[in-house]
Design a protein around this motif. Structure first.
Motif, PDB file in Angstrom:
ATOM      1  N   GLU A   4      26.072  12.093  14.993  1.00 43.59           N
ATOM      2  CA  GLU A   4      26.314  11.623  13.624  1.00 43.59           C
ATOM      3  C   GLU A   4      25.355  12.280  12.631  1.00 43.59           C
ATOM      4  O   GLU A   4      25.720  12.535  11.485  1.00 43.59           O
ATOM      5  CB  GLU A   4      26.221  10.093  13.548  1.00 43.59           C
ATOM      6  CG  GLU A   4      27.413   9.377  14.161  1.00 43.59           C
ATOM      7  CD  GLU A   4      28.757   9.759  13.540  1.00 43.59           C
ATOM      8  OE1 GLU A   4      28.805  10.070  12.347  1.00 43.59           O
ATOM      9  OE2 GLU A   4      29.753   9.758  14.268  1.00 43.59           O
ATOM     10  N   HIS A  56      36.095   3.904  17.811  1.00 45.09           N
ATOM     11  CA  HIS A  56      35.317   4.896  17.057  1.00 45.09           C
ATOM     12  C   HIS A  56      36.041   6.250  17.035  1.00 45.09           C
ATOM     13  O   HIS A  56      36.053   6.944  16.023  1.00 45.09           O
ATOM     14  CB  HIS A  56      33.940   5.024  17.701  1.00 45.09           C
ATOM     15  CG  HIS A  56      32.869   5.419  16.747  1.00 45.09           C
ATOM     16  ND1 HIS A  56      32.903   5.115  15.408  1.00 45.09           N
ATOM     17  CD2 HIS A  56      31.726   6.116  16.926  1.00 45.09           C
ATOM     18  CE1 HIS A  56      31.830   5.609  14.818  1.00 45.09           C
ATOM     19  NE2 HIS A  56      31.107   6.232  15.715  1.00 45.09           N
ATOM     20  N   ASN A  91      34.209  -2.650  11.164  1.00 42.06           N
ATOM     21  CA  ASN A  91      34.140  -1.520  12.086  1.00 42.06           C
ATOM     22  C   ASN A  91      35.468  -1.230  12.781  1.00 42.06           C
ATOM     23  O   ASN A  91      35.550  -0.332  13.595  1.00 42.06           O
ATOM     24  CB  ASN A  91      33.052  -1.759  13.119  1.00 42.06           C
ATOM     25  CG  ASN A  91      31.700  -1.796  12.457  1.00 42.06           C
ATOM     26  OD1 ASN A  91      31.320  -0.827  11.811  1.00 42.06           O
ATOM     27  ND2 ASN A  91      31.010  -2.894  12.555  1.00 42.06           N
ATOM     28  N   GLU A 102      27.552   4.461   9.576  1.00 40.11           N
ATOM     29  CA  GLU A 102      27.631   4.834  10.999  1.00 40.11           C
ATOM     30  C   GLU A 102      26.249   5.061  11.601  1.00 40.11           C
ATOM     31  O   GLU A 102      25.988   4.682  12.734  1.00 40.11           O
ATOM     32  CB  GLU A 102      28.504   6.081  11.168  1.00 40.11           C
ATOM     33  CG  GLU A 102      29.960   5.770  10.920  1.00 40.11           C
ATOM     34  CD  GLU A 102      30.898   6.817  11.486  1.00 40.11           C
ATOM     35  OE1 GLU A 102      30.438   7.834  12.030  1.00 40.11           O
ATOM     36  OE2 GLU A 102      32.117   6.606  11.381  1.00 40.11           O
ATOM     37  N   GLU A 123      38.617   6.033  14.460  1.00 33.74           N
ATOM     38  CA  GLU A 123      38.032   6.156  13.110  1.00 33.74           C
ATOM     39  C   GLU A 123      37.816   7.619  12.745  1.00 33.74           C
ATOM     40  O   GLU A 123      38.077   8.044  11.618  1.00 33.74           O
ATOM     41  CB  GLU A 123      36.672   5.451  13.053  1.00 33.74           C
ATOM     42  CG  GLU A 123      36.757   3.986  12.777  1.00 33.74           C
ATOM     43  CD  GLU A 123      35.429   3.436  12.263  1.00 33.74           C
ATOM     44  OE1 GLU A 123      34.866   3.997  11.321  1.00 33.74           O
ATOM     45  OE2 GLU A 123      34.958   2.440  12.837  1.00 33.74           O
ATOM     46  N   GLU A 124      37.311   8.374  13.718  1.00 29.62           N
ATOM     47  CA  GLU A 124      37.048   9.801  13.446  1.00 29.62           C
ATOM     48  C   GLU A 124      38.358  10.556  13.188  1.00 29.62           C
ATOM     49  O   GLU A 124      38.407  11.450  12.348  1.00 29.62           O
ATOM     50  CB  GLU A 124      36.285  10.442  14.603  1.00 29.62           C
ATOM     51  CG  GLU A 124      34.914   9.849  14.859  1.00 29.62           C
ATOM     52  CD  GLU A 124      33.972   9.951  13.671  1.00 29.62           C
ATOM     53  OE1 GLU A 124      34.273  10.653  12.685  1.00 29.62           O
ATOM     54  OE2 GLU A 124      32.912   9.306  13.732  1.00 29.62           O
ATOM     55  N   GLU A 152      30.146   6.390   4.391  1.00 23.94           N
ATOM     56  CA  GLU A 152      30.565   6.159   5.774  1.00 23.94           C
ATOM     57  C   GLU A 152      29.458   6.613   6.745  1.00 23.94           C
ATOM     58  O   GLU A 152      29.172   5.942   7.731  1.00 23.94           O
ATOM     59  CB  GLU A 152      31.874   6.927   6.032  1.00 23.94           C
ATOM     60  CG  GLU A 152      32.535   6.678   7.352  1.00 23.94           C
ATOM     61  CD  GLU A 152      33.178   5.297   7.480  1.00 23.94           C
ATOM     62  OE1 GLU A 152      33.282   4.575   6.478  1.00 23.94           O
ATOM     63  OE2 GLU A 152      33.543   4.959   8.621  1.00 23.94           O
ATOM     64  N   GLN A 153      28.863   7.752   6.453  1.00 25.98           N
ATOM     65  CA  GLN A 153      27.788   8.248   7.320  1.00 25.98           C
ATOM     66  C   GLN A 153      26.600   7.297   7.332  1.00 25.98           C
ATOM     67  O   GLN A 153      25.987   7.073   8.372  1.00 25.98           O
ATOM     68  CB  GLN A 153      27.344   9.651   6.897  1.00 25.98           C
ATOM     69  CG  GLN A 153      28.310  10.744   7.277  1.00 25.98           C
ATOM     70  CD  GLN A 153      28.732  10.689   8.734  1.00 25.98           C
ATOM     71  OE1 GLN A 153      29.890  10.480   9.042  1.00 25.98           O
ATOM     72  NE2 GLN A 153      27.800  10.837   9.661  1.00 25.98           N
TER      73      GLN A 153
END
Ligand code: FEO
Length: 172
Positions: free
Chosen positions: A93, A45, A166, A129, A48-49, A125-126
């Motif tokens: 998030e 994760h 993911n 997530e 990803e960020e 994307e948000q």
């Protein structure tokens, strides 16, 4: 590039970088607490960020703006439990979603439809997530504080992290 848009995108670069550090800290906490699956999920994760940040950096520079690489504050290093950690992740998030909506709003006000279009990727994307964080919290609520359940959870989250949708999308 419109200066207001450039500033908003640079703010978002900073937020994505901070998110990456925050999740890296969660990964480290999980790793030293014997939760290798959870740690792997959080390391992925964090990657990803970082990718979210890089995508913004490249967009700003390609559009004639100047992406500024931000200083990042130290994130918390202790998390009481896995459940608490995912509650913090979801809360974080939600703040990122609000920030992205703000950028989208500025794009509309400034009539910058190219950046508006680019930002739609972040909007989707948000949604993904947030949904993932909520589904993980649902699982954790069912498990409660049971030790055996936590072992299974740690294995399951490793599978989630390994699933293609993911996995870190570093290549873009
Ligand atoms: Fe890039 Fe999880 O927001």
């Amino acid at each position: 590039m419109n200066k207001q848009i450039e500033a908003a995108l640079n703010d978002q670069i900073s937020k994505e970088a901070s998110s990456s550090q925050y999740y890296l800290s969660m990964a480290s906490w999980a790793e030293v607490n014997g939760l290798s699956g959870t740690a792997f999920f959080m390391y992925s994760h964090a990657d990803e960020e970082r990718f979210h940040m890089l995508k913004l950096v490249k967009f700003v520079n390609e559009r004639g703006g100047r992406a500024v690489i931000p200083k990042i504050a130290q994130p918390p290093s202790d998390f009481d439990s896995v459940h608490r950690m995912f509650e913090l992740l979801l809360a974080h998030e939600l703040t990122v979603t609000a920030a992205i909506n703000e950028v989208v709003d500025i794009c509309l006000k400034e009539k910058d439809y190219t950046t508006h279009n680019f930002m739609q990727w972040y909007v989707s994307e948000q949604m993904e997530e947030e949904a993932l964080a909520r589904s993980i919290l649902d699982k954790l609520r069912l498990i409660g504080n049971e030790k055996g359940g936590m072992y299974l959870f740690d294995r399951e989250i490793l599978e989630i992290a390994n699933s293609t949708e993911n996995a870190p999308k570093i290549k873009g």
